[in-house]
Design a protein around this motif. Structure first.
Motif, PDB file in Angstrom:
ATOM      1  N   HIS A 108       0.841  -1.203   0.000  1.00 36.12           N
ATOM      2  CA  HIS A 108       0.000   0.000   0.000  1.00 36.12           C
ATOM      3  C   HIS A 108       0.872   1.248   0.000  1.00 36.12           C
ATOM      4  O   HIS A 108       1.076   1.885   1.040  1.00 36.12           O
ATOM      5  CB  HIS A 108      -0.932  -0.009   1.206  1.00 36.12           C
ATOM      6  N   PRO A 109       1.397   1.626  -1.151  1.00 36.84           N
ATOM      7  CA  PRO A 109       2.251   2.820  -1.201  1.00 36.84           C
ATOM      8  C   PRO A 109       1.535   4.088  -0.781  1.00 36.84           C
ATOM      9  O   PRO A 109       2.181   5.069  -0.413  1.00 36.84           O
ATOM     10  CB  PRO A 109       2.687   2.879  -2.676  1.00 36.84           C
ATOM     11  N   GLU A 110       0.200   4.074  -0.800  1.00 40.85           N
ATOM     12  CA  GLU A 110      -0.538   5.252  -0.335  1.00 40.85           C
ATOM     13  C   GLU A 110      -0.293   5.522   1.147  1.00 40.85           C
ATOM     14  O   GLU A 110      -0.335   6.679   1.588  1.00 40.85           O
ATOM     15  CB  GLU A 110      -2.037   5.098  -0.613  1.00 40.85           C
ATOM     16  N   ILE A 111      -0.038   4.482   1.931  1.00 46.90           N
ATOM     17  CA  ILE A 111       0.267   4.684   3.346  1.00 46.90           C
ATOM     18  C   ILE A 111       1.556   5.482   3.487  1.00 46.90           C
ATOM     19  O   ILE A 111       1.617   6.475   4.225  1.00 46.90           O
ATOM     20  CB  ILE A 111       0.394   3.326   4.074  1.00 46.90           C
ATOM     21  N   VAL A 112       2.570   5.077   2.761  1.00 46.41           N
ATOM     22  CA  VAL A 112       3.862   5.758   2.818  1.00 46.41           C
ATOM     23  C   VAL A 112       3.727   7.192   2.307  1.00 46.41           C
ATOM     24  O   VAL A 112       4.248   8.138   2.916  1.00 46.41           O
ATOM     25  CB  VAL A 112       4.913   4.989   2.006  1.00 46.41           C
ATOM     26  N   ALA A 113       3.016   7.365   1.197  1.00 48.76           N
ATOM     27  CA  ALA A 113       2.889   8.692   0.595  1.00 48.76           C
ATOM     28  C   ALA A 113       2.200   9.673   1.532  1.00 48.76           C
ATOM     29  O   ALA A 113       2.654  10.818   1.709  1.00 48.76           O
ATOM     30  CB  ALA A 113       2.131   8.593  -0.724  1.00 48.76           C
ATOM     31  N   LEU A 114       1.115   9.259   2.159  1.00 50.36           N
ATOM     32  CA  LEU A 114       0.379  10.173   3.038  1.00 50.36           C
ATOM     33  C   LEU A 114       1.146  10.430   4.328  1.00 50.36           C
ATOM     34  O   LEU A 114       1.123  11.547   4.858  1.00 50.36           O
ATOM     35  CB  LEU A 114      -1.020   9.635   3.326  1.00 50.36           C
ATOM     36  N   MET A 115       1.840   9.419   4.841  1.00 49.44           N
ATOM     37  CA  MET A 115       2.674   9.642   6.027  1.00 49.44           C
ATOM     38  C   MET A 115       3.801  10.628   5.723  1.00 49.44           C
ATOM     39  O   MET A 115       4.095  11.521   6.534  1.00 49.44           O
ATOM     40  CB  MET A 115       3.256   8.317   6.523  1.00 49.44           C
ATOM     41  N   ASN A 116       4.442  10.459   4.570  1.00 51.44           N
ATOM     42  CA  ASN A 116       5.504  11.389   4.183  1.00 51.44           C
ATOM     43  C   ASN A 116       4.986  12.817   4.129  1.00 51.44           C
ATOM     44  O   ASN A 116       5.616  13.754   4.631  1.00 51.44           O
ATOM     45  CB  ASN A 116       6.074  11.004   2.811  1.00 51.44           C
ATOM     46  N   GLU A 117       3.841  12.983   3.486  1.00 50.77           N
ATOM     47  CA  GLU A 117       3.257  14.319   3.346  1.00 50.77           C
ATOM     48  C   GLU A 117       2.902  14.917   4.704  1.00 50.77           C
ATOM     49  O   GLU A 117       3.187  16.089   4.976  1.00 50.77           O
ATOM     50  CB  GLU A 117       2.006  14.229   2.473  1.00 50.77           C
ATOM     51  N   GLU A 118       2.286  14.108   5.565  1.00 50.85           N
ATOM     52  CA  GLU A 118       1.856  14.650   6.862  1.00 50.85           C
ATOM     53  C   GLU A 118       3.048  15.006   7.732  1.00 50.85           C
ATOM     54  O   GLU A 118       2.969  15.929   8.552  1.00 50.85           O
ATOM     55  CB  GLU A 118       0.947  13.645   7.570  1.00 50.85           C
ATOM     56  N   ASN A 119       4.165  14.314   7.568  1.00 51.80           N
ATOM     57  CA  ASN A 119       5.364  14.695   8.305  1.00 51.80           C
ATOM     58  C   ASN A 119       5.855  16.077   7.888  1.00 51.80           C
ATOM     59  O   ASN A 119       6.419  16.817   8.704  1.00 51.80           O
ATOM     60  CB  ASN A 119       6.469  13.654   8.104  1.00 51.80           C
ATOM     61  N   LEU A 120       5.647  16.442   6.635  1.00 54.72           N
ATOM     62  CA  LEU A 120       6.008  17.787   6.188  1.00 54.72           C
ATOM     63  C   LEU A 120       5.183  18.854   6.916  1.00 54.72           C
ATOM     64  O   LEU A 120       5.649  19.974   7.105  1.00 54.72           O
ATOM     65  CB  LEU A 120       5.801  17.925   4.678  1.00 54.72           C
ATOM     66  N   HIS A 121       3.984  18.466   7.330  1.00 56.15           N
ATOM     67  CA  HIS A 121       3.106  19.378   8.075  1.00 56.15           C
ATOM     68  C   HIS A 121       3.252  19.211   9.589  1.00 56.15           C
ATOM     69  O   HIS A 121       2.470  19.768  10.347  1.00 56.15           O
ATOM     70  CB  HIS A 121       1.646  19.145   7.669  1.00 56.15           C
ATOM     71  N   ARG A 122       4.268  18.454   9.993  1.00 54.87           N
ATOM     72  CA  ARG A 122       4.557  18.206  11.406  1.00 54.87           C
ATOM     73  C   ARG A 122       3.344  17.637  12.160  1.00 54.87           C
ATOM     74  O   ARG A 122       3.106  17.946  13.325  1.00 54.87           O
ATOM     75  CB  ARG A 122       5.062  19.484  12.079  1.00 54.87           C
ATOM     76  N   ALA A 123       2.601  16.791  11.449  1.00 60.06           N
ATOM     77  CA  ALA A 123       1.451  16.070  12.018  1.00 60.06           C
ATOM     78  C   ALA A 123       0.351  17.001  12.512  1.00 60.06           C
ATOM     79  O   ALA A 123      -0.448  16.629  13.376  1.00 60.06           O
ATOM     80  CB  ALA A 123       1.889  15.121  13.137  1.00 60.06           C
ATOM     81  N   ARG A 124       0.256  18.173  11.934  1.00 56.48           N
ATOM     82  CA  ARG A 124      -0.780  19.123  12.361  1.00 56.48           C
ATOM     83  C   ARG A 124      -2.186  18.556  12.167  1.00 56.48           C
ATOM     84  O   ARG A 124      -3.044  18.703  13.029  1.00 56.48           O
ATOM     85  CB  ARG A 124      -0.641  20.424  11.560  1.00 56.48           C
ATOM     86  N   HIS A 125      -2.403  17.884  11.054  1.00 56.10           N
ATOM     87  CA  HIS A 125      -3.723  17.328  10.777  1.00 56.10           C
ATOM     88  C   HIS A 125      -3.940  16.029  11.539  1.00 56.10           C
ATOM     89  O   HIS A 125      -5.043  15.742  11.988  1.00 56.10           O
ATOM     90  CB  HIS A 125      -3.880  17.079   9.277  1.00 56.10           C
ATOM     91  N   LEU A 126      -2.878  15.267  11.698  1.00 55.07           N
ATOM     92  CA  LEU A 126      -2.995  13.981  12.383  1.00 55.07           C
ATOM     93  C   LEU A 126      -3.435  14.173  13.829  1.00 55.07           C
ATOM     94  O   LEU A 126      -4.176  13.354  14.380  1.00 55.07           O
ATOM     95  CB  LEU A 126      -1.649  13.246  12.332  1.00 55.07           C
ATOM     96  N   ARG A 127      -3.000  15.260  14.443  1.00 54.11           N
ATOM     97  CA  ARG A 127      -3.412  15.516  15.821  1.00 54.11           C
ATOM     98  C   ARG A 127      -4.907  15.771  15.931  1.00 54.11           C
ATOM     99  O   ARG A 127      -5.471  15.637  17.017  1.00 54.11           O
ATOM    100  CB  ARG A 127      -2.618  16.684  16.391  1.00 54.11           C
ATOM    101  N   ALA A 128      -5.533  16.133  14.826  1.00 51.61           N
ATOM    102  CA  ALA A 128      -6.981  16.347  14.826  1.00 51.61           C
ATOM    103  C   ALA A 128      -7.750  15.059  14.562  1.00 51.61           C
ATOM    104  O   ALA A 128      -8.986  15.051  14.639  1.00 51.61           O
ATOM    105  CB  ALA A 128      -7.352  17.394  13.783  1.00 51.61           C
ATOM    106  N   ALA A 129      -7.056  13.978  14.247  1.00 51.37           N
ATOM    107  CA  ALA A 129      -7.690  12.693  13.950  1.00 51.37           C
ATOM    108  C   ALA A 129      -7.752  11.866  15.229  1.00 51.37           C
ATOM    109  O   ALA A 129      -6.862  11.053  15.503  1.00 51.37           O
ATOM    110  CB  ALA A 129      -6.923  11.967  12.853  1.00 51.37           C
ATOM    111  N   ALA A 130      -8.794  12.071  15.996  1.00 53.30           N
ATOM    112  CA  ALA A 130      -8.874  11.471  17.338  1.00 53.30           C
ATOM    113  C   ALA A 130      -8.917   9.952  17.314  1.00 53.30           C
ATOM    114  O   ALA A 130      -8.549   9.303  18.300  1.00 53.30           O
ATOM    115  CB  ALA A 130     -10.115  12.014  18.057  1.00 53.30           C
ATOM    116  N   ASN A 131      -9.348   9.362  16.213  1.00 52.79           N
ATOM    117  CA  ASN A 131      -9.499   7.908  16.178  1.00 52.79           C
ATOM    118  C   ASN A 131      -8.170   7.167  16.033  1.00 52.79           C
ATOM    119  O   ASN A 131      -8.078   5.992  16.387  1.00 52.79           O
ATOM    120  CB  ASN A 131     -10.406   7.510  15.005  1.00 52.79           C
ATOM    121  N   ILE A 132      -7.157   7.825  15.513  1.00 52.71           N
ATOM    122  CA  ILE A 132      -5.923   7.105  15.190  1.00 52.71           C
ATOM    123  C   ILE A 132      -5.196   6.564  16.415  1.00 52.71           C
ATOM    124  O   ILE A 132      -4.809   5.390  16.434  1.00 52.71           O
ATOM    125  CB  ILE A 132      -5.008   7.985  14.322  1.00 52.71           C
TER     126      ILE A 132
END
Length: 219
Positions: A108-132
């Motif tokens: 699933h290269p999409e997992i790697v691609a989205l993780m790479n991108e979100e790291n560029l944003h310093r996980a700003r959006h990931l912190r809003a994803a309460a389910n993760i």
């Protein structure tokens, strides 16, 4: 004569089906173009829905990005079967988790691609994803049980930090896939040749077990 495909009407699918189609299209678009480059009209066309319906379900492009992150993290966790790991016992369970995590990043290269991108944003959006964060509770509980069983059998060392262990295990698989192209071009050749993958996968599992073992090699 072949007629051009007509767009689906809004009422032609249920809300959950529309959301799933939008999310699948969004993951594809985000994987290819990242958050900034992705276009909502392209996502809507890919899902065969009106652009307004995308905003209706996800509010904004950032809202859709957060949903895409939740999707790929859930995909990763779904492929790490806690019950199967428990059944294998401490040694094979740890080996299986290391192998399965690497396989998921490859499949699933999409997992790697989205993780790479979100790291560029310093996980700003990931912190809003309460389910993760909650996705990882069952996995970490399983790791604790495997470690406890391994210690009880005299196999595993006592001083293992579960979070550090999983970060290292996950990182071994993630790095290989995230840097596939640069490593291949710089010195390694095609890292996705089956024989190269097989060698690395076996080594990855043995590296994890070598760290965990108390004082003797595993058969």
């Amino acid at each position: 004569m072949k007629h051009p495909r007509q767009p689906r009407k809004r009422g032609s699918r249920d809300a959950e089906g529309a959301k799933a189609a939008i999310l699948a299209s969004a993951v594809s678009e985000f994987t290819e173009k990242g958050l900034a480059g992705a276009r909502m009209d392209v996502i809507a066309r890919g899902a065969e829905v009106a652009k307004g319906l995308v905003f209706h379900h996800f509010s904004s492009k950032e809202g859709l990005w957060i949903a895409a992150l939740e999707h790929v993290y859930a995909l990763l966790r779904t492929g790490q079967d806690a019950a199967a790991l428990d059944a294998l016992g401490p040694v094979e369970g740890m080996r299986r988790l290391a192998h399965d995590t690497f396989r998921l990043f490859r499949a699933h290269p999409e997992i790697v691609a989205l993780m790479n991108e979100e790291n560029l944003h310093r996980a700003r959006h990931l912190r809003a994803a309460a389910n993760i964060p909650r996705l990882y509770n069952p996995l970490f509980a399983t790791l604790e049980r495997l470690l406890a069983d391994g210690r009880a059998q005299g196999l595993f060392r006592e001083d293992v930090d579960v979070t550090a262990l999983y970060v290292a295990m996950s990182g071994l698989g993630y790095f290989y896939c995230a840097n596939r192209w640069t490593l291949s071009a710089a010195f390694a050749g095609d890292l996705f040749r089956p024989e190269r993958i097989g060698i690395y996968e076996e080594m990855l599992g043995e590296m994890v077990l070598a760290y965990l073992r108390r004082d003797r090699p595993f058969a």
